[in-house]
Design a protein around this motif. Structure first.
Motif, PDB file in Angstrom:
ATOM      1  N   CYS A   1      69.791 -13.541  20.886  1.00 45.42           N
ATOM      2  CA  CYS A   1      68.534 -12.975  20.688  1.00 45.42           C
ATOM      3  C   CYS A   1      68.348 -13.348  18.966  1.00 45.42           C
ATOM      4  O   CYS A   1      68.930 -12.892  18.159  1.00 45.42           O
ATOM      5  CB  CYS A   1      68.437 -11.557  20.931  1.00 45.42           C
ATOM      6  SG  CYS A   1      68.302 -11.411  22.807  1.00 45.42           S
ATOM      7  N   PRO A   2      67.167 -13.777  18.746  1.00 43.65           N
ATOM      8  CA  PRO A   2      66.975 -13.830  17.139  1.00 43.65           C
ATOM      9  C   PRO A   2      66.398 -12.571  16.619  1.00 43.65           C
ATOM     10  O   PRO A   2      65.990 -11.461  17.525  1.00 43.65           O
ATOM     11  CB  PRO A   2      65.899 -14.764  17.198  1.00 43.65           C
ATOM     12  CG  PRO A   2      65.020 -14.806  18.333  1.00 43.65           C
ATOM     13  CD  PRO A   2      66.286 -14.531  19.400  1.00 43.65           C
ATOM     14  N   LYS A   3      66.951 -12.305  15.381  1.00 37.78           N
ATOM     15  CA  LYS A   3      66.426 -10.977  14.788  1.00 37.78           C
ATOM     16  C   LYS A   3      64.923 -10.929  14.577  1.00 37.78           C
ATOM     17  O   LYS A   3      64.151 -11.813  14.489  1.00 37.78           O
ATOM     18  CB  LYS A   3      67.081 -10.787  13.473  1.00 37.78           C
ATOM     19  CG  LYS A   3      66.664  -9.289  12.826  1.00 37.78           C
ATOM     20  CD  LYS A   3      67.351  -9.202  11.721  1.00 37.78           C
ATOM     21  CE  LYS A   3      67.093  -7.804  10.914  1.00 37.78           C
ATOM     22  NZ  LYS A   3      67.400  -6.820  11.645  1.00 37.78           N
ATOM     23  N   GLY A   4      64.146  -9.921  15.343  1.00 34.59           N
ATOM     24  CA  GLY A   4      62.758  -9.655  15.209  1.00 34.59           C
ATOM     25  C   GLY A   4      62.361  -9.551  13.732  1.00 34.59           C
ATOM     26  O   GLY A   4      62.850  -8.961  12.871  1.00 34.59           O
ATOM     27  N   CYS A   5      61.117  -9.813  13.530  1.00 39.94           N
ATOM     28  CA  CYS A   5      60.383  -9.747  12.059  1.00 39.94           C
ATOM     29  C   CYS A   5      59.554  -8.566  11.945  1.00 39.94           C
ATOM     30  O   CYS A   5      59.076  -8.633  10.680  1.00 39.94           O
ATOM     31  CB  CYS A   5      59.494 -11.032  11.884  1.00 39.94           C
ATOM     32  SG  CYS A   5      58.181 -11.343  13.131  1.00 39.94           S
ATOM     33  N   TYR A   6      59.597  -7.627  12.813  1.00 35.57           N
ATOM     34  CA  TYR A   6      58.560  -6.488  12.681  1.00 35.57           C
ATOM     35  C   TYR A   6      59.387  -5.462  11.651  1.00 35.57           C
ATOM     36  O   TYR A   6      60.400  -5.095  11.749  1.00 35.57           O
ATOM     37  CB  TYR A   6      58.222  -5.871  13.934  1.00 35.57           C
ATOM     38  CG  TYR A   6      57.328  -4.427  13.899  1.00 35.57           C
ATOM     39  CD1 TYR A   6      55.878  -4.915  13.759  1.00 35.57           C
ATOM     40  CD2 TYR A   6      57.452  -3.221  13.362  1.00 35.57           C
ATOM     41  CE1 TYR A   6      54.863  -4.206  13.698  1.00 35.57           C
ATOM     42  CE2 TYR A   6      56.483  -2.420  13.405  1.00 35.57           C
ATOM     43  CZ  TYR A   6      55.015  -2.702  13.476  1.00 35.57           C
ATOM     44  OH  TYR A   6      54.149  -1.957  13.206  1.00 35.57           O
TER      45      TYR A   6
END
Length: 517
Positions: A263-268
């Motif tokens: 999973c890609p790291k979230g940007c929030y």
């Protein structure tokens, strides 16, 4: 404080276990010069001692690493210690007298006034039973509140029992679609794993009988609450991991290592936690809120449920609600609280992921702030854990721990928050193994600490000249405390010409890099 004592606060490496099996977490560490002598010859070494809050007839207990450092060998049978001095092996014979020895022991905190014992009425005043169906689940309130405020607070809590989860069945979860500020808002956790990565089925690991029994009970509870369901067609499969809790029980976790890598790291963005803490400093009363199994109150996207499958001795199950340990779960939760409490955050509430604090200036405002918070909790159907919530207290447990630490190592003032445009002073220090910096403010002709940062020197850094180590300490402080350096006037105090080396960094490429930064 004597120069030979170098006190510092550190993250605890782990609990210390006593002979009875009782655990104690260190409050901090201190470097102390310890001398062993037979009256004529002596040996002195600097030892790294952990400080704990525990009744004991001993002031200091030395372990095997310390004895090895001191080059000493004890013999209990012969009641003698041999140690290596500058002229050879020397001996110290015990003069232990049981009655006299115990009576002469002076505890470190003998000079500290004893905490007055609370009466039964005072103890009962800090714990409230607001749901007669669950008398064992009490809510804490500040003992220092006036009787009128306590009465109002009790009535308020009794009228809002629905914002608390008294058992798993009360935790129905946050709806997938919410209406916040008049706009629809979708609230669910989505994995968004890379499609080119093949799903992984971990090889099943069997648990011991004790752990398996604890896992079975937890799975039954989660099934009953609708947090998990049976997974017939699993996509990714992970193993259970049972973690021992401080009370001797077990916590069930799942090894989501493989799906997290996909999973890609979230940007929030998560908020700056130090700003959150500083914003509470000037507020007299605080309420600490803990969501009941917080992450489990957010729904998983339906197509991602089978990707959270895990093995049990009863089959395979997956999560319908967001589990702990998934990548970006914290960011999803932060996004929810930011939206739900948008009108409160910064004014009378601060939230960092699943930790929420209501901040109030006085008792009158306290009741209004709690009512507003309960209203926003009810809008998103989020439930609180009554046993872990406290209302109207004046200080955090961290503040109490710091006060206890002060009694042991130094008369160290409590950390404070800086005022707008206030001049801050930075003190730098360097040793063979680490560099550190202390950020201070001067008030009423006294300097009060605001922040302390340190860094262990790695590899060739340990061989830097002292001047470069101090420069590195300043650069590290500027990186870690960027918000202070940008918002406040800073004065750096050092007995070394750091300014000169930064203005003329011809001799070293690394110093030139620091100067540019």
């Amino acid at each position: 404080m004597p120069e030979s004592i170098r006190a510092r606060r550190t993250d605890p490496r782990g609990p210390l276990v006593g002979f009875s099996g009782k655990h104690a977490w260190p409050l901090g560490e201190v470097d102390l010069d310890v001398t062993i002598t037979d009256g004529i010859h002596e040996r002195t070494e600097t030892l790294d001692l952990s400080i704990i809050r525990s009744p004991s007839p001993y002031n200091i207990i030395l372990g095997r690493p310390a004895m090895q450092r001191m080059k000493m060998v004890p013999s209990v049978i012969h009641r003698v210690i041999k140690f290596q001095s500058e002229i050879g092996i020397r001996s110290i014979h015990s003069s232990y007298e049981p009655t006299k020895q115990i009576n002469d022991v002076k505890r470190v905190d003998d000079d500290v006034p004893p905490t007055p014992m609370k009466t039964k009425e005072e103890e009962d005043a800090t714990k409230l039973v607001i749901n007669p169906n669950f008398p064992e689940q009490t809510i804490s309130i500040g003992a220092q509140l006036s009787e009128g405020c306590k009465h109002k607070l009790k009535k308020l809590l009794q009228a809002n029992v629905d914002v608390f989860a008294w058992d798993y069945s009360d935790m129905t979860g946050v709806p997938r679609t919410l209406t916040l500020e008049g706009k629809p808002f979708v609230m669910e956790h989505r994995l968004k794993e890379h499609k080119h990565i093949e799903p992984v089925h971990q090889k099943k690991r069997n648990l011991s009988a004790e752990r398996d029994e604890a896992a079975r009970k937890e799975v039954d509870e989660l099934l009953k609450a609708g947090i998990i369901r049976e997974s017939v067609y699993p996509i990714w499969i992970a193993n259970q991991v049972m973690v021992k809790k401080g009370d001797g029980g077990w916590r069930m976790c799942v090894d989501f290592t493989n799906i997290n890598k996909a999973c890609p790291k979230g940007c929030y963005p998560l908020p700056e936690i130090d700003w959150k803490v500083e914003s509470l400093a000037e507020q007299k009363l605080k309420c600490f809120l803990d969501a009941y199994k917080g992450y489990h109150q957010i729904q998983m996207t339906e197509e991602d449920e089978d990707k959270t499958t895990f093995y049990t001795s009863k089959g395979t199950y997956c999560y319908r609600k967001m589990p702990f340990g998934l990548k970006n779960a914290g960011a999803t939760y932060q996004r929810l609280v930011d939206k739900a409490f948008a009108t409160q955050i910064g004014r009378n509430l601060e939230a960092y992921v699943d930790d929420m604090v209501i901040k109030s200036r006085d008792e009158e405002g306290l009741i209004e702030d709690i009512l507003e918070t309960f209203g926003n909790l009810r809008k998103i159907n989020m439930k609180l854990n009554p046993k872990k919530c406290s209302f109207g207290v004046e200080e955090e447990e961290a503040g109490r721990a710091l006060e206890q630490m002060r009694k042991y190592i130094a008369d160290l003032p409590t950390l404070t928050a800086p005022k707008s445009k206030e001049i801050l002073y930075v003190y730098l220090a360097a040793s063979l193994e680490c560099v550190s910096a202390v950020l201070m403010a001067e008030r009423d002709k006294q300097q009060i600490p605001i922040y302390f940062v340190s860094r262990v020197l790695q590899g060739a850094e340990a061989n830097y000249p002292e001047l470069e180590k101090l420069t590195l300490a300043l650069v590290h402080a500027a990186r870690r405390l960027r918000r202070y350096f940008q918002a406040q006037p800073i004065v750096v105090l050092s007995d070394k010409p750091i300014r000169q080396i930064l203005l003329k960094p011809e001799k070293s490429g690394r110093v030139a890099k620091w100067a540019i930064e």
